[in-house]
Design a protein around this motif. Structure first.
Motif, PDB file in Angstrom:
ATOM      1  N   SER A  29      30.042  41.863  -2.202  1.00 51.70           N
ATOM      2  CA  SER A  29      28.465  41.729  -1.749  1.00 51.70           C
ATOM      3  C   SER A  29      27.753  40.613  -1.498  1.00 51.70           C
ATOM      4  CB  SER A  29      27.750  42.636  -3.101  1.00 51.70           C
ATOM      5  OG  SER A  29      28.045  41.512  -4.389  1.00 51.70           O
ATOM      6  N   HIS A  30      26.479  40.842  -1.017  1.00 53.19           N
ATOM      7  CA  HIS A  30      25.885  39.663  -0.582  1.00 53.19           C
ATOM      8  C   HIS A  30      25.399  39.194  -1.815  1.00 53.19           C
ATOM      9  CE1 HIS A  30      22.800  37.548   2.123  1.00 53.19           C
ATOM     10  NE2 HIS A  30      23.597  37.861   2.910  1.00 53.19           N
ATOM     11  N   VAL A  31      25.474  37.806  -1.723  1.00 54.99           N
ATOM     12  CA  VAL A  31      24.929  37.008  -3.083  1.00 54.99           C
ATOM     13  C   VAL A  31      23.483  36.894  -3.037  1.00 54.99           C
ATOM     14  CG1 VAL A  31      24.692  34.525  -3.870  1.00 54.99           C
ATOM     15  CG2 VAL A  31      26.745  35.319  -2.895  1.00 54.99           C
ATOM     16  N   VAL A  32      22.696  37.136  -1.982  1.00 53.77           N
ATOM     17  CA  VAL A  32      21.416  36.855  -1.965  1.00 53.77           C
ATOM     18  C   VAL A  32      20.709  38.303  -2.389  1.00 53.77           C
ATOM     19  CG1 VAL A  32      19.262  36.390  -0.819  1.00 53.77           C
ATOM     20  CG2 VAL A  32      21.308  34.967  -0.411  1.00 53.77           C
ATOM     21  N   ASN A  33      20.944  39.388  -1.483  1.00 53.83           N
ATOM     22  CA  ASN A  33      20.559  40.783  -1.994  1.00 53.83           C
ATOM     23  C   ASN A  33      21.200  41.706  -2.289  1.00 53.83           C
ATOM     24  OD1 ASN A  33      22.023  41.874   0.474  1.00 53.83           O
ATOM     25  ND2 ASN A  33      20.722  41.473   1.877  1.00 53.83           N
ATOM     26  N   GLY A  34      22.420  41.521  -2.651  1.00 53.10           N
ATOM     27  CA  GLY A  34      23.631  42.348  -3.361  1.00 53.10           C
ATOM     28  C   GLY A  34      24.146  43.560  -2.721  1.00 53.10           C
ATOM     29  N   ARG A  35      23.633  43.599  -1.191  1.00 55.60           N
ATOM     30  CA  ARG A  35      24.205  44.783  -0.496  1.00 55.60           C
ATOM     31  C   ARG A  35      25.609  44.507  -0.029  1.00 55.60           C
ATOM     32  NH1 ARG A  35      18.646  44.541   2.983  1.00 55.60           N
ATOM     33  NH2 ARG A  35      17.197  45.683   1.665  1.00 55.60           N
ATOM     34  N   SER A  36      26.186  45.605   0.258  1.00 58.19           N
ATOM     35  CA  SER A  36      27.683  45.665   0.434  1.00 58.19           C
ATOM     36  C   SER A  36      27.888  44.812   1.884  1.00 58.19           C
ATOM     37  CB  SER A  36      28.171  47.034   0.838  1.00 58.19           C
ATOM     38  OG  SER A  36      29.648  47.104   1.328  1.00 58.19           O
ATOM     39  N   LEU A  37      28.838  43.867   1.940  1.00 55.17           N
ATOM     40  CA  LEU A  37      29.177  43.130   3.137  1.00 55.17           C
ATOM     41  C   LEU A  37      29.864  44.022   4.378  1.00 55.17           C
ATOM     42  CD1 LEU A  37      30.471  39.623   2.054  1.00 55.17           C
ATOM     43  CD2 LEU A  37      28.056  40.516   2.558  1.00 55.17           C
ATOM     44  N   CYS A  54      28.914  25.793  12.997  1.00 56.19           N
ATOM     45  CA  CYS A  54      29.386  26.208  11.323  1.00 56.19           C
ATOM     46  C   CYS A  54      28.577  27.441  10.890  1.00 56.19           C
ATOM     47  CB  CYS A  54      29.095  24.872  10.546  1.00 56.19           C
ATOM     48  SG  CYS A  54      29.469  25.124   8.788  1.00 56.19           S
ATOM     49  N   PHE A  55      29.718  28.322  10.376  1.00 55.36           N
ATOM     50  CA  PHE A  55      28.700  29.510  10.084  1.00 55.36           C
ATOM     51  C   PHE A  55      28.039  29.463   8.579  1.00 55.36           C
ATOM     52  CE2 PHE A  55      33.330  31.069   8.887  1.00 55.36           C
ATOM     53  CZ  PHE A  55      33.710  30.457   7.983  1.00 55.36           C
ATOM     54  N   TRP A  56      28.127  28.234   7.916  1.00 56.20           N
ATOM     55  CA  TRP A  56      27.515  28.276   6.783  1.00 56.20           C
ATOM     56  C   TRP A  56      26.051  28.307   6.673  1.00 56.20           C
ATOM     57  CZ3 TRP A  56      30.420  23.612   3.999  1.00 56.20           C
ATOM     58  CH2 TRP A  56      31.639  24.197   3.751  1.00 56.20           C
ATOM     59  N   GLY A  57      25.480  27.340   7.809  1.00 54.93           N
ATOM     60  CA  GLY A  57      24.160  27.226   8.026  1.00 54.93           C
ATOM     61  C   GLY A  57      23.604  28.308   9.083  1.00 54.93           C
ATOM     62  N   ALA A  58      24.568  28.665  10.035  1.00 56.46           N
ATOM     63  CA  ALA A  58      24.184  29.727  10.985  1.00 56.46           C
ATOM     64  C   ALA A  58      23.886  31.084  10.102  1.00 56.46           C
ATOM     65  CB  ALA A  58      25.236  30.069  12.021  1.00 56.46           C
ATOM     66  N   GLU A  59      24.746  31.383   9.220  1.00 59.90           N
ATOM     67  CA  GLU A  59      24.487  32.611   8.368  1.00 59.90           C
ATOM     68  C   GLU A  59      23.124  32.600   7.555  1.00 59.90           C
ATOM     69  OE1 GLU A  59      26.336  35.879   4.875  1.00 59.90           O
ATOM     70  OE2 GLU A  59      27.411  33.787   5.083  1.00 59.90           O
ATOM     71  N   ARG A  60      22.719  31.620   7.096  1.00 64.92           N
ATOM     72  CA  ARG A  60      21.370  31.396   6.373  1.00 64.92           C
ATOM     73  C   ARG A  60      20.457  31.486   7.203  1.00 64.92           C
ATOM     74  NH1 ARG A  60      20.233  25.600   3.021  1.00 64.92           N
ATOM     75  NH2 ARG A  60      20.318  25.115   5.363  1.00 64.92           N
ATOM     76  N   GLN A 191      27.851  33.413   2.440  1.00 66.60           N
ATOM     77  CA  GLN A 191      26.361  33.124   1.896  1.00 66.60           C
ATOM     78  C   GLN A 191      26.685  31.589   1.133  1.00 66.60           C
ATOM     79  OE1 GLN A 191      27.078  36.600   0.441  1.00 66.60           O
ATOM     80  NE2 GLN A 191      27.102  36.593   2.434  1.00 66.60           N
ATOM     81  N   TYR A 192      27.468  30.712   1.573  1.00 65.60           N
ATOM     82  CA  TYR A 192      27.751  29.563   1.090  1.00 65.60           C
ATOM     83  C   TYR A 192      26.476  28.759   0.835  1.00 65.60           C
ATOM     84  CZ  TYR A 192      30.039  24.927   0.571  1.00 65.60           C
ATOM     85  OH  TYR A 192      30.425  23.831  -0.019  1.00 65.60           O
ATOM     86  N   LEU A 193      25.602  28.466   1.444  1.00 73.24           N
ATOM     87  CA  LEU A 193      24.496  27.712   1.245  1.00 73.24           C
ATOM     88  C   LEU A 193      23.523  28.371  -0.018  1.00 73.24           C
ATOM     89  CD1 LEU A 193      23.646  26.078   4.766  1.00 73.24           C
ATOM     90  CD2 LEU A 193      24.819  25.199   2.704  1.00 73.24           C
ATOM     91  N   ALA A 194      23.786  29.678  -0.156  1.00 72.31           N
ATOM     92  CA  ALA A 194      22.990  29.935  -1.251  1.00 72.31           C
ATOM     93  C   ALA A 194      23.671  29.678  -2.625  1.00 72.31           C
ATOM     94  CB  ALA A 194      22.909  31.552  -1.176  1.00 72.31           C
ATOM     95  N   ARG A 195      24.971  29.618  -2.460  1.00 77.94           N
ATOM     96  CA  ARG A 195      25.662  29.232  -3.771  1.00 77.94           C
ATOM     97  C   ARG A 195      25.720  27.739  -3.804  1.00 77.94           C
ATOM     98  NH1 ARG A 195      30.327  33.225  -4.281  1.00 77.94           N
ATOM     99  NH2 ARG A 195      30.136  34.515  -2.654  1.00 77.94           N
ATOM    100  N   ASN A 196      25.612  27.015  -2.871  1.00 76.93           N
ATOM    101  CA  ASN A 196      25.578  25.698  -2.641  1.00 76.93           C
ATOM    102  C   ASN A 196      24.196  24.999  -1.790  1.00 76.93           C
ATOM    103  OD1 ASN A 196      28.729  25.051  -3.939  1.00 76.93           O
ATOM    104  ND2 ASN A 196      28.734  26.586  -2.324  1.00 76.93           N
ATOM    105  N   PRO A 197      23.143  25.157  -2.451  1.00 76.26           N
ATOM    106  CA  PRO A 197      21.838  24.769  -1.774  1.00 76.26           C
ATOM    107  C   PRO A 197      22.057  23.213  -1.074  1.00 76.26           C
ATOM    108  CG  PRO A 197      21.308  25.854  -3.630  1.00 76.26           C
ATOM    109  CD  PRO A 197      22.830  25.600  -3.898  1.00 76.26           C
ATOM    110  N   ALA A 198      22.599  22.375  -1.785  1.00 79.31           N
ATOM    111  CA  ALA A 198      22.846  21.086  -1.060  1.00 79.31           C
ATOM    112  C   ALA A 198      24.122  20.856  -0.229  1.00 79.31           C
ATOM    113  CB  ALA A 198      22.747  20.028  -2.097  1.00 79.31           C
ATOM    114  N   GLY A 199      24.999  21.999   0.158  1.00 80.29           N
ATOM    115  CA  GLY A 199      25.879  21.811   0.902  1.00 80.29           C
ATOM    116  C   GLY A 199      25.736  21.695   2.516  1.00 80.29           C
ATOM    117  N   TYR A 200      26.982  21.203   3.036  1.00 80.30           N
ATOM    118  CA  TYR A 200      26.708  20.688   4.371  1.00 80.30           C
ATOM    119  C   TYR A 200      26.192  21.824   5.422  1.00 80.30           C
ATOM    120  CZ  TYR A 200      28.486  19.606   9.001  1.00 80.30           C
ATOM    121  OH  TYR A 200      28.524  19.477  10.487  1.00 80.30           O
ATOM    122  N   CYS A 201      25.161  21.404   6.173  1.00 81.57           N
ATOM    123  CA  CYS A 201      25.035  22.193   7.231  1.00 81.57           C
ATOM    124  C   CYS A 201      24.594  21.224   8.693  1.00 81.57           C
ATOM    125  CB  CYS A 201      23.632  22.902   6.985  1.00 81.57           C
ATOM    126  SG  CYS A 201      22.908  24.137   8.267  1.00 81.57           S
ATOM    127  N   GLY A 202      25.632  21.526   9.403  1.00 78.46           N
ATOM    128  CA  GLY A 202      25.352  20.868  10.860  1.00 78.46           C
ATOM    129  C   GLY A 202      24.795  21.555  12.046  1.00 78.46           C
TER     130      GLY A 202
END
Length: 218
Positions: A29-37, A54-60, A191-202
């Motif tokens: 499930s999606h970390v932010v809205n709980g819906r099935s991926l 990088c898909f971390w920032g792109a997904e956000r 949803q890496y940057l939801a789990r790690n708000p200070a994580g890398y985003c290029g």
């Protein structure tokens, strides 16, 4: 998110890694809205698939873009290796690029609006890299699910290429083609940057506006 091997050429058929028959484990499930991926998704929803570094920032960028987004997921597409792992994609020997799957409600957000988000949040003139992220997995790509998306993507590329050229940028290198198989990335990428708000985003755009989207009727 830097690979150990900076490979900027697509692998030859002899170099392609074999992969595996079974899908790699991922989040349910999606970390932010709980819906099935992976769905099933509600009737009327449509899918879009974008690679913009990088898909971390792109997904956000996409999950934050409004109520018309049902769910997003990070993954791999555009290559040959079946069910690749992140490490394999980073090796440059799968042919895949990092992508974001966007499931959206076309009654609330138009595909053209998603294209505007895509174009304005990366530099589509850089080839096999995006900023400091170098390699085939960072190439710019739009993978389309029907003829209407294909036409809209090609039309937007032509228009944005003109705007970029006027701004002093080189040719657009974005690949546009019918959607290949999408493989979900590992759970820790979702949803890496939801789990790690200070994580890398290029992720970074050119500052050139894309004149499509909000003024276009869905």
């Amino acid at each position: 998110m830097f690979s150990l091997r900076k490979k900027t050429e697509m692998p030859s058929p002899a170099e392609i890694l074999p992969g595996r028959a079974a899908a790699i484990p991922t989040a349910e499930s999606h970390v932010v809205n709980g819906r099935s991926l992976a769905g099933p998704y509600p009737a009327g929803m449509q899918k879009a698939l974008f690679g913009l570094g990088c898909f971390w920032g792109a997904e956000r960028k996409f999950w934050q873009s409004g109520e018309g987004i049902w769910v997003t997921a990070s993954g791999y597409a555009g290559g040959t290796t079946q069910n690749p792992t992140y490490e394999e994609v980073c090796s440059g020997l799968t042919g895949h690029t990092e992508v974001v799957l966007v499931v959206f409600d076309p009654a609330k957000i138009a595909y053209e609006d998603l294209l505007k988000i895509f174009w304005e949040n990366h530099d589509p003139t850089q080839g096999m890299r995006q900023g400091g992220d170098v390699g085939t997995q960072y190439r710019s790509a739009i993978y389309t699910y029907d003829a209407q998306q294909q036409e809209a993507a090609e039309r937007s590329r032509a228009a944005y290429a003109q705007a970029l050229a006027a701004g002093g940028y080189g040719p657009v290198t974005t690949e546009i083609r019918p959607a290949p198989t999408f493989y979900f990335a590992e759970d820790y990428h979702q949803q890496y940057l939801a789990r790690n708000p200070a994580g890398y985003c290029g992720l970074g755009g050119t500052g050139v506006a894309c004149q499509i989207g909000l003024s276009v009727e869905a």
